[in-house]
Design a protein around this motif. Sequence first.
Motif: not given
Length: 69
Positions: A19, A22-23, A33, A36-37, A40, A63-64, A67
């Motif tokens: 998280w 993503c944020r 975000a 994306a979470f 993942t 995750a990166r 995102a």
Amino acid sequence: AGDAAAFELLVRRHGGLVWSVCRAVLAHDRHTAEDAFQATFLALARKAGAVPTHLPGWLYQVARRAALR
């Protein structure tokens, strides 16, 4: 092997890391975000047998990338 309780534990254990990545990438868009979470952990569910032993690092990278997409 499809163990829902084990997967839930992984989400609890590593959800904060995912998280925060993503944020950090999507600070302007909470909904993206969240997507994306979820992407993942969907990738983790799909590739559970092929995930490297250092799971936090793998989750960070996935995750990166999710995102950034």
